[in-house]
Scaffold this motif. Structure first.
Motif, PDB file in Angstrom:
ATOM      1  N   ARG A  78     122.605  -2.736  36.059  1.00 26.60           N
ATOM      2  CA  ARG A  78     122.529  -3.853  35.129  1.00 26.60           C
ATOM      3  C   ARG A  78     122.322  -3.344  33.700  1.00 26.60           C
ATOM      4  O   ARG A  78     122.983  -3.785  32.762  1.00 26.60           O
TER       5      ARG A  78
ATOM      6  N   LYS B  96     117.810  -5.793  44.397  1.00 28.05           N
ATOM      7  CA  LYS B  96     118.367  -5.830  43.043  1.00 28.05           C
ATOM      8  C   LYS B  96     119.667  -5.032  42.941  1.00 28.05           C
ATOM      9  O   LYS B  96     120.476  -5.280  42.046  1.00 28.05           O
TER      10      LYS B  96
ATOM     11  N   TRP C 157     123.136  -6.890  43.194  1.00 22.63           N
ATOM     12  CA  TRP C 157     123.584  -7.698  42.054  1.00 22.63           C
ATOM     13  C   TRP C 157     125.103  -7.632  41.968  1.00 22.63           C
ATOM     14  O   TRP C 157     125.697  -6.566  41.943  1.00 22.63           O
TER      15      TRP C 157
ATOM     16  N   ARG D 297     124.137 -14.555  46.898  1.00 23.13           N
ATOM     17  CA  ARG D 297     124.111 -14.030  45.539  1.00 23.13           C
ATOM     18  C   ARG D 297     124.747 -15.045  44.601  1.00 23.13           C
ATOM     19  O   ARG D 297     125.672 -15.760  45.000  1.00 23.13           O
TER      20      ARG D 297
ATOM     21  N   ASP E  87     121.530 -14.322  36.975  1.00 23.86           N
ATOM     22  CA  ASP E  87     121.984 -13.837  38.271  1.00 23.86           C
ATOM     23  C   ASP E  87     120.791 -13.586  39.158  1.00 23.86           C
ATOM     24  O   ASP E  87     119.659 -13.441  38.698  1.00 23.86           O
TER      25      ASP E  87
END
Length: 419
Positions: free
Chosen positions: A108, A160, A163, A304, A349
């Motif tokens: 990210r 995480k 994502w 998600r 998100d």
């Protein structure tokens, strides 16, 4: 027969000769039998498919200026500093070793700093560099060096890392690797796999050829012993069962293997994540809501989402129905409490692991706004777990998948924008 030069059957040798004749119009002096057999093995010596694959590759190289990428392109600083992994040593047959501590990557942060295409281009640059190293090692060692062993260490790999934008980049890189650098992979060892690994593997499996899937082995707690069967101790960092340490004594050897870590906000650039390709667009009227129903048929599945609003914030929450009939939010089980998010400033998100089957509701709430409607762009996905014996290869001497608790793994909800 293996399909490698020096170990071809009579049929394979004849197919190699015919393949070279078919593609002689695009052949170059440096294309030797090792080069041509790579493309044949990638398509199980199917001439038509191998030819199509090679011609597509030649066109791809021209369109993307790959022949000059080592001279014309330099990976962005954030990729060089924070993308995990690095080359380290060779296995007992000479294949180069790549060690990837994937649980420590902050995709990210990287994607908030540079464009997705720059990340992919950096990986192409790396692969071209590795192919030059193949040539150098082959000449120095007087043996053919043209494959890699990859060790994926998933310690600290958690929710995480599922994502969606980050997973999309990873699968795009896999596609480049599969389509344009075939038969480069000799073996992949996955170590320290967390409980959510079957879900992650089910997401990337469609992008792997059957041959690549056969080269993946999931190792249990005794992985150091198994790696030692394939790799000499002086060719591995001490942390992974070898004997090598950095000059300062660090057993992880970060001087050669990128350790990853959180990307500092100083690297962040505006609008790097705002790519709405594939998003669904809806308008939510003033004082109204918009609900998405997502049926979950397998316990342990992960939902998600990613969404963005145009100009103003929105309320967002996740619920689970307790009845087959239509229900109000107050009558459903709350999975993620409703809250207002600034998705007009930064795309929102997150993900949630569904411990029970049923119908889950993603609720976008604009009831607090009596003057403004909102334009919403969203994408959602349900990732179902693969069974431990459902397409996940395992090393014969490995034990059961690690039950380690990793950061974020035991949390039902993880919002990467808040981590």
């Amino acid at each position: 027969m293996s399909g490698h030069v020096g170990n071809l059957s009579d049929t394979q040798a004849a197919l190699l000769a015919e393949f070279k004749e078919r593609v002689k119009d695009i052949s170059k002096p440096e294309y030797d039998d090792y080069f041509f057999t790579r493309w044949l093995r990638a398509r199980n010596f199917d001439l038509k498919k191998s030819e199509a694959m090679l011609r597509n590759h030649i066109e791809w190289r021209a369109q993307n200026n790959v022949d000059s990428i080592l001279q014309d392109f330099k990976p962005p600083e954030v990729v060089e500093k924070y993308y995990t992994g690095g080359l380290f040593g060779q296995d007992k047959q000479g294949a180069l070793i790549w060690i990837e501590p994937a649980g420590f990557i902050d995709l990210r942060g990287i994607l908030m700093s540079v464009k997705k295409q720059d990340v992919i281009k950096s990986k192409i640059w790396l692969l071209e560099h590795i192919y030059l190293l193949f040539e150098k090692k082959s000449k120095e060692q007087n043996r053919r060096v043209d494959q890699m062993v990859i060790i994926f260490d998933l310690y600290k790999f958690g929710m995480k890392h599922l994502w969606k934008p980050g997973m999309d980049v990873f699968t795009d890189i896999l596609t480049v690797f599969e389509d344009h650098y075939p038969e480069t992979l000799k073996k992949t060892f996955v170590i320290n796999a967390p409980r959510i690994f079957p879900i992650a593997y089910s997401a990337i499996r469609p992008f792997l050829s059957e041959e690549t899937q056969r080269k993946v082995a999931i190792l249990g707690p005794s992985y150091k012993e198994i790696l030692a069967e394939h790799i000499d101790a002086d060719q591995l960092p001490k942390h992974w069962g070898g004997t090598y340490v950095d000059k300062d004594g660090d057993p992880r050897c970060p001087s050669k293997i990128g350790p990853g870590g959180d990307v500092p906000s100083a690297f962040f650039a505006q609008n790097c994540l705002i790519d709405l390709t594939g998003f669904t667009e809806v308008s939510i009227g003033r004082g109204s809501t918009h609900q998405l129903e997502l049926p979950v048929s397998l316990a342990g599945s992960i939902i998600r989402w990613q969404f963005k609003t145009d100009g103003f914030d929105i309320g967002f929450g996740v619920y689970k129905r307790t009845s087959d009939k239509r229900q109000k939010a107050k009558d459903m089980d709350t999975v993620l409490e409703l809250g207002r998010v600034n998705s007009h400033m930064v795309p929102e998100d997150g993900s949630v692991q569904c411990m029970h089957t049923g119908t889950y509701i993603l609720r976008f709430d604009n009831t607090y706004s009596w003057t403004r409607g909102k334009k919403l762009f969203y994408t959602t996905e349900v990732l179902e777990p693969s069974g431990r014996d459902n397409g996940i290869p395992r090393c014969e001497s490995s034990q059961s998948m690690s039950d380690q608790a990793t950061a974020g793994e035991d949390a039902v909800f993880v919002n990467p924008s808040q981590t």
